[in-house]
Scaffold this active site. Structure first.
Site, PDB file in Angstrom:
ATOM      1  CB  CYS A 121     -15.795  31.614 -91.634  1.00 17.87           C
ATOM      2  SG  CYS A 121     -17.002  31.307 -90.316  1.00 17.87           S
TER       3      CYS A 121
ATOM      4  CG  ASN B 259     -23.137  26.145 -72.164  1.00 23.19           C
ATOM      5  OD1 ASN B 259     -23.228  26.494 -70.992  1.00 23.19           O
ATOM      6  ND2 ASN B 259     -22.587  25.009 -72.521  1.00 23.19           N
ATOM      7  CD  GLU B 260     -18.600  24.324 -71.308  1.00 21.20           C
ATOM      8  OE1 GLU B 260     -18.755  23.408 -72.134  1.00 21.20           O
ATOM      9  OE2 GLU B 260     -18.162  24.137 -70.163  1.00 21.20           O
TER      10      GLU B 260
ATOM     11  CD  GLU C 233     -24.174  16.938 -70.783  1.00 25.33           C
ATOM     12  OE1 GLU C 233     -25.242  17.525 -70.530  1.00 25.33           O
ATOM     13  OE2 GLU C 233     -23.129  17.513 -71.123  1.00 25.33           O
ATOM     14  CE  LYS C 234     -28.398   6.693 -71.228  1.00 22.22           C
ATOM     15  NZ  LYS C 234     -27.691   7.218 -72.422  1.00 22.22           N
ATOM     16  CE1 TYR C 235     -26.583   5.709 -67.204  1.00 26.52           C
ATOM     17  CE2 TYR C 235     -25.273   5.615 -69.218  1.00 26.52           C
ATOM     18  CZ  TYR C 235     -26.346   5.174 -68.466  1.00 26.52           C
ATOM     19  OH  TYR C 235     -27.192   4.227 -68.957  1.00 26.52           O
TER      20      TYR C 235
ATOM     21  NE  ARG D 196     -22.575  20.484 -75.421  1.00 27.15           N
ATOM     22  CZ  ARG D 196     -22.442  20.501 -74.100  1.00 27.15           C
ATOM     23  NH1 ARG D 196     -23.350  21.088 -73.359  1.00 27.15           N
ATOM     24  NH2 ARG D 196     -21.419  19.939 -73.507  1.00 27.15           N
TER      25      ARG D 196
ATOM     26  CB  CYS E  48     -18.649  28.172 -93.847  1.00 27.82           C
ATOM     27  SG  CYS E  48     -19.108  29.747 -93.105  1.00 27.82           S
TER      28      CYS E  48
ATOM     29  CD  GLU F 244     -21.523  23.991 -66.885  1.00 26.76           C
ATOM     30  OE1 GLU F 244     -20.951  22.903 -67.096  1.00 26.76           O
ATOM     31  OE2 GLU F 244     -22.074  24.637 -67.784  1.00 26.76           O
TER      32      GLU F 244
HETATM   33  C1  GLA Z   1     -20.112  21.661 -69.932  1.00 29.32           C
HETATM   34  C2  GLA Z   1     -21.429  22.236 -70.372  1.00 29.32           C
HETATM   35  C3  GLA Z   1     -22.594  21.590 -69.724  1.00 29.32           C
HETATM   36  C4  GLA Z   1     -22.392  20.106 -69.560  1.00 29.32           C
HETATM   37  C5  GLA Z   1     -21.121  19.860 -68.806  1.00 29.32           C
HETATM   38  C6  GLA Z   1     -20.870  18.404 -68.548  1.00 29.32           C
HETATM   39  O1  GLA Z   1     -19.476  22.365 -68.974  1.00 29.32           O
HETATM   40  O2  GLA Z   1     -21.504  23.620 -70.225  1.00 29.32           O
HETATM   41  O3  GLA Z   1     -23.714  21.860 -70.529  1.00 29.32           O
HETATM   42  O4  GLA Z   1     -22.319  19.527 -70.816  1.00 29.32           O
HETATM   43  O5  GLA Z   1     -20.060  20.333 -69.569  1.00 29.32           O
HETATM   44  O6  GLA Z   1     -19.668  18.192 -67.833  1.00 29.32           O
HETATM   45 ZN    ZN Z   2     -18.588  29.760 -90.889  1.00 28.42          ZN
END
Ligand code: GLA
Ligand code: ZN
Length: 680
Positions: free
Chosen positions: A160, A149-150, A355-357, A111, A157, A307
């Site tokens: 870029c 997100n983040e 991320e299941k744990y 991602r 490339c 978060e």
């Molecule tokens: C980040 C992401 C979330 C998740 C958490 C896990 O902050 O934004 O989607 O992956 O980490 O700690």
């Molecule tokens: Zn690029």
């Protein structure tokens, strides 16, 4: 207030019901209510569900989720889902895939993986943001937009590369100016055509770990990548605003994250939000500093804790549980430093993938009889009871510490003087000294107005940007105290050395000349030998890392080196300049020195601690409508004491009245308001 629809500290977090069976949905809602959860962040990674192919969009699942929650009193923080592109997009339009630092074209996977200059990514991310905004603009449940997100990571490339040349044209105008700014006569790198400029990665100027042979191009590429990702954010931001002018827009940041210049980003965020993931052994003062930095991004405005984990991470080497009481304690730490929300990743654990744990409010067992759920519900109740009392309260600090992303990039990229020099560590050292003394600090950018501060500390101000030396001089002339350290005043914004002696433009104000810089293995120490009479600094202290060999040019020598061939040369100086003073600390001092130094500085400027408290007690004060609220947080595993002296305060959490010496339980929190009758 972030959004008046919900006038309390928001409590909730990431919720991904599309990832599990419908049969759990009612249970989710039942348990959220039990836990006092009132906001769910939806749609963070659902692009492929929302858009199964190029022409089809499907938001029905999202309509239903938002409505189901809203009917149960739970609002939505609505993400745009562009943090990970769909697989079909990668196979149909490979320009969305990044080229990595090694020069390899990535394939679909993971991602935060889209090329920020990909025409496909820009087109479809903007489009989906617009579609979402059009659909949910009037929805009463939506409190805030969460773009992507983040953001982070770089791409190398051809798109870029082309974008970089454009960006350079805009910044410098001519190729000749680029050549001068990067000093390309070195190693015969002169460019005669824009097309000759290629991104600096392992195929060209760089090696892993921020190693570069040409700091100029590497620094500019970091600026360019930060701007490219910001452009992607802005495209979505503008698309949303076209339909929805009222709902605030944010994207979740990551504290001291290296890749992006968050001060520049923050100008385009309606509210700052960030994700806080300390390790069990992260110093609590480091987390405090990071909260203060996130508050500083928009000059002190309240921010969102977007978060944190209720219990543990999955991605650290050792995913320690937050000990009983720690989740609550760290949540209040965020609030104490300016957060108006407490949100988790995640509300329910997923069944599969990486991320299941990862900790969650609802664990795999699926019921509420867990330690984590109980602690979550207790905090939820407290936050409901606090209601809107603390919302929008500000923090007033007299001390500011300067933080600058471009300075950090330049220090990292610098070949020499020491591999052990870490900007953030040095900044934190100074922050920690004030933190231990319970002195409130703001973390500020070089653009911030200094006139509200009594003291400004700029550790390792290696890069002095245009106009900044003048600004600091004004501040000191008018009576301010300025402090800087070794390896400061060295270069301009292009990483070109300011000639005529270090610390360059700061030399006059500091009243010193730094002739040479020694770097030793951090295990090798020298001494700081105090000269003359100082109330809080006496005898000898230790220092290490870098050692500027300085000469006073009018500055008072507060301390000298005790060892080596530069024994007897100044290591700490103070220069009277106009009505103020400027200090130079020519090496990296030990904690004992910093403790004395902070006392010296604060008594000189009459800067008072929030309260007198022992080790392990953190304090921070927020002020609303002229009423201060003092947060006292005990990070110790044992009961500890602080001293309110003659002041009388009411604890917002218990209603109890406190004064004099107060005991606070292990991991305890008090929020002490000043409204009490008889207060001085
Ligand atoms: C980040 C992401 C979330 C998740 C958490 C896990 O902050 O934004 O989607 O992956 O980490 O700690
Ligand atoms: Zn690029």
């Amino acid at each position: 207030m972030i959004n008046e629809k919900l006038a309390k500290i928001w409590y909730g977090g990431d919720y991904n019901p599309e990832q599990w069976d419908q049969s759990a949905w009612d249970e989710d809602v039942r348990m959220f209510k039990l836990a006092g959860i009132d906001v769910a962040t939806l749609n963070v990674f659902s692009w492929s569900l929302n858009q199964p192919d190029e022409h089809t969009y499907n938001f029905e699942w999202l309509d239903q989720t938002i409505d189901r929650l809203y009917q149960n009193g739970i609002y939505t923080c609505l993400a745009t889902s562009t943090g990970a592109h769909p697989a079909w997009m990668a196979s149909k339009y490979p320009d969305v895939l990044r080229v990595d630092f090694q020069g390899r074209k990535r394939k679909f996977g993971a991602r935060h993986n889209s090329c920020p200059n990909s025409p496909t990514y820009r087109k479809y991310s903007e489009r989906i943001a617009a579609k979402l905004a059009e659909r949910y603009q009037d929805h009463p449940a939506v409190l805030v937009w969460h773009v992507s997100n983040e953001y982070g990571g770089y791409c190398y490339c051809d798109h870029c590369a082309e974008g970089f040349r454009e960006w350079l044209r805009e910044r410098y105008g001519t190729l000749e100016k680029v050549n001068i700014s990067w000093n390309t006569r070195f190693w015969g790198h002169t460019f005669y055509d824009w097309s000759e400029i290629v991104p600096p990665n392992e195929l060209s100027e760089e090696q892993p770990g921020d190693v570069s042979f040409f700091q100029g191009i590497s620094l500019d590429y970091r600026r360019f990548m930060s701007d490219s990702l910001l452009d992607c954010y802005k495209l979505e931001y503008d698309a949303i605003k076209q339909h929805d002018k009222n709902t605030p827009i944010t994207t979740n940041l990551m504290g001291t994250f290296l890749d992006l210049d968050y001060f520049k980003w923050a100008k385009h965020l309606d509210v700052v939000s960030w994700d806080n993931y300390p390790r069990i052994d992260t110093p609590v003062s480091f987390t405090a500093m990071t909260h203060d930095l996130m508050r500083g991004l928009r000059s002190g405005q309240p921010f969102m804790l977007m978060e944190q984990t209720p219990s543990q991470q999955n991605w650290q080497a050792y995913n320690s549980l937050k000990r009983p009481g720690v989740m609550r304690l760290w949540s209040y730490q965020a609030i104490a430093r300016g957060a108006d929300t407490v949100m988790f990743f995640q509300l329910r654990r997923s069944v599969g993938a990486t991320e299941k744990y990862h900790g969650a409010v609802i664990e795999h067992v699926g019921h509420e009889r867990t330690r984590v759920f109980k602690e979550t519900a207790e905090l939820g109740k407290e936050l409901s009871e606090l209601s809107d009392q603390l919302l929008d309260a500000r923090v007033n600090a007299k001390v500011a510490i300067v933080y600058d992303w471009e300075n950090r990039w330049a220090i990292n990229l610098s070949s020499g003087p020491s591999a052990a020099l870490d900007y953030v560590t040095e900044v934190h050292k100074y922050y920690d000294a004030f933190y231990q003394a319970n002195i409130q600090v703001d973390m500020i950018s070089v653009e911030e107005d200094l006139s509200n501060y009594d003291a400004v500390i700029a550790p390792v101000l290696y890069m002095v940007k245009q106009g900044y030396a003048k600004k600091l001089e004004e501040f000191v002339k008018n009576g301010g105290t300025f402090v800087t350290t070794f390896f400061s005043g060295i270069v301009n914004e292009n990483d070109l050395v300011t000639l005529g002696g270090y610390p360059g433009e700061l030399r006059n104000m500091l009243g010193i000349w730094s002739e040479e810089i020694d770097a030793l293995n951090p295990d090798s120490k020298n001494q700081i030998v105090i000269k003359g009479q100082h109330a809080n600094l006496t005898g000898e202290y230790e220092c290490n890392l870098l050692f500027d060999l300085i000469h006073s040019e009018g500055a008072e020598v507060v301390a000298e080196y005790g060892d080596d061939f530069y024994q007897g040369m100044p290591v700490v100086t103070r220069n009277k300049f106009g009505k103020g003073n400027s200090w130079y600390i020519a090496s990296s001092p030990d904690q004992a020195f910093l403790e004395g130094f902070v006392s010296e500085l604060c008594s000189e400027k009459d800067i008072k601690p929030n309260v007198k408290a022992g080790t392990g007690i953190e304090t921070s004060e927020r002020v609303k409508n002229g009423k201060p609220y003092l947060f006292v947080m005990n990070h110790n595993d044992i009961k500890s004491e602080f001293d309110l002296e003659e002041k009388v305060r009411e604890d917002l959490l218990t209603g109890e009245t406190k004064s004099g010496k107060v005991l606070i339980g292990a991991k305890g929190v008090m929020i002490l308001g000043y409204e009490q009758v008889g207060d001085l």
